[in-house]
Structures are given as structure tokens and as C-alpha cells.
Enzyme design. Structure first.
Site, PDB file in Angstrom:
ATOM      1  N   CYS A 163       0.936  -1.043  -0.129  1.00 29.39           N
ATOM      2  CA  CYS A 163      -0.017   0.028  -0.182  1.00 29.39           C
ATOM      3  C   CYS A 163       0.920   1.260  -0.211  1.00 29.39           C
ATOM      4  O   CYS A 163       0.573   2.821  -0.159  1.00 29.39           O
ATOM      5  CB  CYS A 163      -1.549  -0.011   1.584  1.00 29.39           C
ATOM      6  N   HIS A 295      -3.780   7.029   5.465  1.00 34.25           N
ATOM      7  CA  HIS A 295      -4.567   5.363   4.961  1.00 34.25           C
ATOM      8  C   HIS A 295      -6.222   5.222   4.905  1.00 34.25           C
ATOM      9  O   HIS A 295      -5.660   4.706   4.366  1.00 34.25           O
ATOM     10  CB  HIS A 295      -3.667   5.478   5.481  1.00 34.25           C
ATOM     11  N   HIS A 332      -9.422   0.594  -1.785  1.00 32.42           N
ATOM     12  CA  HIS A 332      -8.209   0.869  -1.336  1.00 32.42           C
ATOM     13  C   HIS A 332      -7.763   0.146  -2.345  1.00 32.42           C
ATOM     14  O   HIS A 332      -7.304  -1.171  -2.842  1.00 32.42           O
ATOM     15  CB  HIS A 332      -8.115   0.209   0.103  1.00 32.42           C
TER      16      HIS A 332
END
Lengths: 403, 84
Positions: A163, A295, A332
Site C-alpha cells: 500500500c 491511510h 483501497h
């Protein structure tokens, strides 16, 4: 305060549509691109909600020979790069040559191609796999294809850190520019992994929500995966002025750190270290930051960890520091996520508006910061931060300033 | 209609298999920490429960607050009743 590196172009391909303006509008208005989307074949998937790019129509955008070698992660990155480069106003002649870098992050590279091959070989017992599987799957394919289209002859590679991939890609571009290695950098990230087998693997991690992604909220129980890409053009500010270009904003600082503790369980000290480094690199004070694009995955562990980390860095300023997650909008996007969120962060500074965290129900005492619940609002945003906190314990933060 | 006892036995079978714990150690007041049941065991258990009961249980915040075997079994059984 360092405003030596300018952002002159942005582009994105996300569940909000094709183009950075659509991404910003969706983030600003709190409009989610998440839906129940069928997979191309059956793999016993229990979770089918994803943030898919609508109406991409690769066959109308690319030639037959390009389609043969473009996995969707490459196609998304190429389209995002075209938009960013066009906006920058850099000419083809300026872009071409060894003084331009192209760094595109990705977590899984050509996962769609790989999954389709496995399905063909093991389930359908077909003899022919995708003939160009190898060049489609390699994680550096997106960077190479952008480079080939624009004759970029400088450093070209992928960053792969789950990520955090594209946040690190952007940070490396900043460092290459500052070092004098290159004069401009095409940086960002891309991910296309919404195929049945990949989604089944994510399901097994138990981090996908079966209902709603609710970052920082009581009752949150996981994330929703998305696909897409975002690309940013970085140039030395002096060059932008010299060529009569326009800065959209400035990339001021980058910090990155590794928890080196647990592969999956995040550590607030590690995330705090990345944020502190980004502030120091930008030469700004913690109090200067007016917004954090978190995040904010909506998992039980990430969000409380990120708030604890922000409190370690920002102290009492955290009481007045909005930190929202736009992942319920675009999903995401793993290796593309950091770049997508950097684009949103830049747009937030330009528009003086805090994008909301939607789907928020009620406060969780472990997430005691203002996550701009459900409704965005106007704010003066000279300096903002964007965080990426990855599996593997890899943390990365950027500081962005408005022009 | 599945009886509560039958559900409990099936849950215990999953927990013992996936977390590799002897069934006789699963006393309701036994602490999960003492049994070395960690986050990896929890994810393995949730996979086993999906296969046994056909339900998807994501990792959620309340799972971090489970202290004893009794807490764990009650959490799982509530999920099965809610989603089964």
C-alpha cells in the site's frame, strides 16, 4: 520551507471515472464508487463489492498491439500519465531524453493477467495461456510503457511496497530531482487486482468488510478494494518558471520508515517516524499542517494505529487537525492508493476544502481526531500531509503545499 | 433447527483444529494469551468457520477485546446466529 519541487500535472483513473477532476469532485462530495461487481468466473467469492473503474473501454483507447501487452494495471497508468503530462504543458521534446525519470508503484503488478492464466491452466485445462503473460505481469511494465510512449530515457522502474508503493515512488522522484539526477519525474502508481482469485486471497485475510467501509468509525470492520492509477508530474520549480509553466502546488517533503515488528499489525512509532521525517524534509512545523489525508483503511487495527501515530507527531495540534480517509470513495487501490490520495490532497489545497470520511456512524474513543465525518467543509489549506501505511510495516508520508 | 450444543461442538472442533489447541484446554475462563492464541490463529479460525458454517466474519475491533475462551466462543456463536 522547501518549494523547490513543483507539481505541474496530475492524472487519475479511478472508480470516480477517468480524470483527476472527477476524482476530486467525488472526494469533495463524498460520492462513493463502490458497488457489487460480478467477477469473470466463479471462485466461491463471498465478497463482491469493489471500487471498479467504470467505462474504461481499453479496446477503444489502445491499438491491438498495445492491448496485447497491456495488463489493466499498465493501461490505467498510461491513461493517467497522458492526462498528467498534457496538463503539465511539457512538450514532447522536453519530456524525451535521459533527464526524465518514470517511477510507477504497484503492489501486485499484472495480477489480472496472472489470475486469468491460472484459471485457464488449472480450471479450464486450456493449452494456450496469454502469449505475452510475462511482459504483462512484470511490475515494471507500467513504467516501461509510459517511458516508451514518451521516449523517457532516464531512470525507470517500479516500486513495490504494497500500500505504500506509489507514495514511495513519488518520494523517490522528489529525491532524484533534488539530487540533480533528473530535471523532471513522472511518478505515481497503479493497481488492477479485482479478479476472482485475487479477491479470494484478500477475503482470507479477513480485512474486507462485508457491508460498509467506515474509516475511524465505531463499528468499522474492514476495507473495500479498488482499482485504478494516478500519476503526477514533478519538476524543479526553477525549470517551471523558465519554461513558462504553472505550478499546481509543491511537493515539499517525503518520509519513510519500516516497523520491522509484525508483518500485518501496524505500529504507531513506525508511522509516526515517517510523518516526522516528511515534516523535517519539508522544513515545516507540525503546526503548519492543516489536513492529513489518512491511510484510513477502515480496518479495526489501521485506523486506531494511525490516530495514535498522528497524536505522537502532532501533540495538541492533533485536536485541531482534520484527518479524513477518502478510501470509501475510491476504494483501497493498494499500490495506486498513495498517488490517488496525493492527487486528492493537492486538490484539497487548491480548492480550500476538506474531503469527508463518509459512512461514519459514531465516534470510536480510539480514533479521537476530527475525521471530517460524512460532510466536507471549506478550510484554508496551505500545507497538507498524505499517509500510506502498508502490510510489511512500510510507512510513507508526503507533505504537499498549495501553489 | 441446529441446537446450541451442536453449534458449540462444531465451533470447538474448528477452534481446536485451526489454533492447534487441545479441546480439554478450552475451559471457558482460560485466557487466550495463556493458550498462545494470536492474530494468525484468529485469521485461521475465521477461515475454518467460513468453511464449516458458510459465513464471512471480518476482523473487527471487538475481537481485540476478547480475553477468555468463553469470550471467544460467545463472539463466534453470536456471529453465527446473526449471519447463519
Amino acid at each position: 520551507m522547501r518549494k523547490d519541487i513543483a507539481i505541474t500535472g496530475i492524472g487519475s483513473v479511478t472508480a470516480a471515472g477517468i480524470g483527476a477532476p472527477l476524482l476530486w469532485q467525488a472526494a469533495r462530495d463524498g460520492r462513493s464508487g463502490i458497488a457489487q461487481n460480478p467477477f469473470d468466473w466463479e471462485a466461491g467469492n463471498l465478497i463482491k463489492q469493489t471500487a471498479k473503474v467504470p467505462d474504461f473501454k481499453a479496446e477503444e483507447r489502445f491499438s491491438r498491439s498495445e492491448l496485447a501487452v497491456y495488463d489493466p494495471f499498465t493501461a490505467f497508468a498510461v491513461v493517467a500519465a497522458e492526462e498528467a503530462i498534457a496538463q503539465s504543458g511539457i512538450t514532447a521534446a522536453q519530456l524525451a531524453g535521459p533527464r526524465t525519470a518514470c517511477i510507477i508503484g504497484t503492489g501486485l503488478g499484472g495480477a489480472t493477467t496472472m489470475d486469468a492464466n491460472l484459471h485457464k491452466i488449472y480450471a479450464l485445462h486450456e493449452r494456450r495461456v496469454d502469449v505475452f503473460s510475462v511482459p504483462r505481469v512484470m511490475p515494471n511494465a507500467a513504467a516501461s510503457h509510459i517511458g516508451m510512449r514518451h521516449h523517457i530515457l532516464g531512470p525507470s522502474f517500479a516500486v513495490s511496497s504494497a500500500c505504500s508503493s506509489s507514495t514511495q515512488a513519488i518520494g523517490l522522484g522528489l529525491q532524484m530531482l533534488r539530487s540533480g539526477m533528473v530535471d523532471r519525474a513522472i511518478v505515481g502508481g497503479s493497481e488492477a487486482m479485482l479478479s476472482a482469485g485475487v479477491m479470494k486471497a484478500w477475503e482470507a485475510m479477513r480485512v474486507l468488510t462485508p457491508d460498509f467501509i467506515r474509516p475511524f468509525s465505531q463499528g468499522r470492520n474492514g476495507m473495500v478494494l479498488g482499482e485504478g492509477a494516478a500519476v503526477i508530474v514533478l519538476e524543479r520549480s526553477a525549470h517551471v518558471t523558465a519554461r513558462g509553466g504553472k505550478a499546481l502546488g509543491y511537493l515539499m517533503g517525503y518520509g519513510t520508515s519500516s516497523d520491522a515488528k509484525d508483518l500485518l499489525r501496524p505500529d504507531p512509532e513506525g508511522a509516526a517516524s515517517a510523518m516526522r521525517q516528511a515534516l523535517a524534509d519539508a522544513d515545516v512545523l507540525a503546526e503548519d499542517i492543516r489536513y492529513i489525508n489518512a491511510h484510513g483503511t477502515g480496518t479495526a487495527l489501521n485506523d486506531s494505529n494511525e490516530v495514535r501515530a498522528a497524536r505522537l507527531v502532532f501533540g495538541q495540534h492533533a485536536d485541531h487537525l482534520p484527518m479524513s480517509s477518502t478510501k470509501p470513495i475510491h476504494g483501497h487501490v493498494l499500490g495506486g492508493g498513495g498517488a490517488i490520495e496525493a492527487v486528492i490532497s493537492l486538490c484539497a489545497t487548491q480548492n480550500g476544502f476538506l474531503p469527508p470520511t463518509i459512512n461514519y456512524l459514531e465516534a470510536d474513543p480510539d480514533c479521537d481526531m476530527d475525521c471530517v465525518p460524512n460532510q466536507g467543509r471549506a478550510a484554508d489549506l496551505p500545507y497538507v500531509m498524505s499517509n500510506s501505511l502498508a502490510f510489511g510495516g512500510i510507512n510513507a508520508s508526503l507533505v504537499i503545499a498549495r501553489a | 433447527m441446529t441446537s446450541d450444543t451442536e453449534i458449540r461442538n462444531r465451533v470447538i472442533a474448528v477452534v481446536t483444529k485451526e489454533a492447534m489447541i487441545d479441546a480439554d484446554k478450552l475451559a471457558p475462563d482460560a485466557l487466550l494469551a495463556d493458550l498462545n492464541i494470536d492474530s494468525i490463529d484468529m485469521v485461521m479460525m475465521l477461515q475454518g468457520l467460513e468453511e464449516e458454517f458458510g459465513i464471512y466474519i471480518p476482523v473487527e475491533k471487538s475481537m481485540a477485546e476478547l480475553k477468555t475462551v468463553g469470550d471467544l466462543l460467545a463472539f463466534i456463536e453470536n456471529q453465527i446466529k446473526a449471519k447463519g
